[in-house]
Design a protein around this motif. Structure first.
Motif, PDB file in Angstrom:
ATOM      1  N   GLY A  22       0.783  -1.228   0.000  1.00 21.56           N
ATOM      2  CA  GLY A  22       0.000   0.000   0.000  1.00 21.56           C
ATOM      3  C   GLY A  22       0.812   1.275   0.000  1.00 21.56           C
ATOM      4  N   SER A  23       2.137   1.176   0.132  1.00 24.21           N
ATOM      5  CA  SER A  23       2.945   2.406   0.128  1.00 24.21           C
ATOM      6  C   SER A  23       3.061   2.949  -1.293  1.00 24.21           C
ATOM      7  N   GLN A  24       3.118   4.274  -1.396  1.00 30.71           N
ATOM      8  CA  GLN A  24       3.225   4.957  -2.683  1.00 30.71           C
ATOM      9  C   GLN A  24       4.386   5.945  -2.629  1.00 30.71           C
ATOM     10  N   PRO A  25       5.317   5.899  -3.604  1.00 33.52           N
ATOM     11  CA  PRO A  25       6.468   6.807  -3.586  1.00 33.52           C
ATOM     12  C   PRO A  25       6.042   8.269  -3.539  1.00 33.52           C
ATOM     13  N   GLY A  26       6.597   9.002  -2.589  1.00 34.37           N
ATOM     14  CA  GLY A  26       6.328  10.431  -2.492  1.00 34.37           C
ATOM     15  C   GLY A  26       4.992  10.784  -1.877  1.00 34.37           C
ATOM     16  N   GLU A  27       4.263   9.791  -1.372  1.00 32.15           N
ATOM     17  CA  GLU A  27       2.945  10.058  -0.797  1.00 32.15           C
ATOM     18  C   GLU A  27       2.837   9.479   0.607  1.00 32.15           C
ATOM     19  N   THR A  28       1.883  10.014   1.387  1.00 36.13           N
ATOM     20  CA  THR A  28       1.545   9.462   2.693  1.00 36.13           C
ATOM     21  C   THR A  28       0.136   8.905   2.616  1.00 36.13           C
TER      22      THR A  28
END
Length: 238
Positions: free
Chosen positions: A161-167
């Motif tokens: 669920g992690s996205q580069p550059g996002e929280t």
């Protein structure tokens, strides 16, 4: 790479430098990962809404935050040390048994994910997708207000669920997808990178200032990609 070879370019890739004692002063991956691990923990702590150290006041005692670091390479060890300096209770894990002693020497303990306040994942494999370590189910088991920082977000992610550059918010748990952490500390990382390059150039430039490519040197041979019109590195030569 073939066009560089055909153009007569002599090219080196320092990320391929053999990880030996002699090569430490030129190891760009380690110098950048060290500062990235520091910055990762700083960013995770900044996103955490509570305090890290135990605080005893007249109004009561604030318990210390629990920090869990996944991966005990250069970045992970620096993340552990940074969290310890801030007064957190630190635990860590690594797939390599040999890393246990290094973790414990920095004050960390092996422990499970559930119940942690801050989790930093650092596991990456050069040239391959990052291993998935933290599943969505594990994230859902954590308490609201917890923070997970995924240092491997750009290479596939250790955290589902992690996205580069996002929280990303999952039931109150913040998943921070880190992106280019060394650039967040550009003055320091540039100084170390420049020193790495300076040390490496000394291997291939004589005192008289002439270029000398000694393929008998393991550090030179390990990083040399193209030379004299050919692709010479065994990993890339066809």
């Amino acid at each position: 790479m073939s066009w560089r070879a055909s153009a007569g370019v002599t090219a080196f890739a320092l990320e391929l430098l053999p990880r030996t004692t002699r090569g430490q002063a030129m190891d760009v991956l380690s110098s950048q990962a060290n500062l990235a691990g520091y910055r990762a923990m700083v960013d995770a702590m900044a996103a955490y809404a509570r305090v890290l150290p135990m605080m005893m006041t007249a109004a009561g005692t604030v318990t210390p935050a629990k920090v869990f670091v996944v991966g005990a390479g250069v970045a992970g060890l620096q993340a552990i040390a940074t969290a310890r300096r801030m007064g957190a209770v630190v635990s860590a894990t690594d797939v390599r048994p040999a890393a246990k002693e290094e973790i414990e020497s920095l004050g960390g303990k092996f422990e499970h994910l559930k119940g942690q306040d801050i989790v930093v994942t650092t596991a990456q494999i050069p040239g391959r997708k990052a291993p998935r370590i933290v599943t969505a189910e594990m994230v859902r088991s954590m308490k609201a207000g917890a923070v997970i920082l995924d240092m491997a977000a750009e290479s596939g992610g250790n955290v589902e669920g992690s996205q580069p550059g996002e929280t990303v918010d999952v039931n109150g748990v913040a998943i921070i997808g880190a992106r280019n952490l060394p650039a967040r500390l550009a003055p320091a990382t540039s100084i170390l990178y420049a020193k790495n390059l300076h040390n490496f150039v000394q291997l291939i430039v004589t005192k008289e200032g002439t270029l000398k490519i000694d393929t008998g040197d393991d550090l030179v041979a390990g990083t040399l990609l193209t030379h004299e019109g050919k692709i010479v590195h065994p990993n890339f030569a066809s």
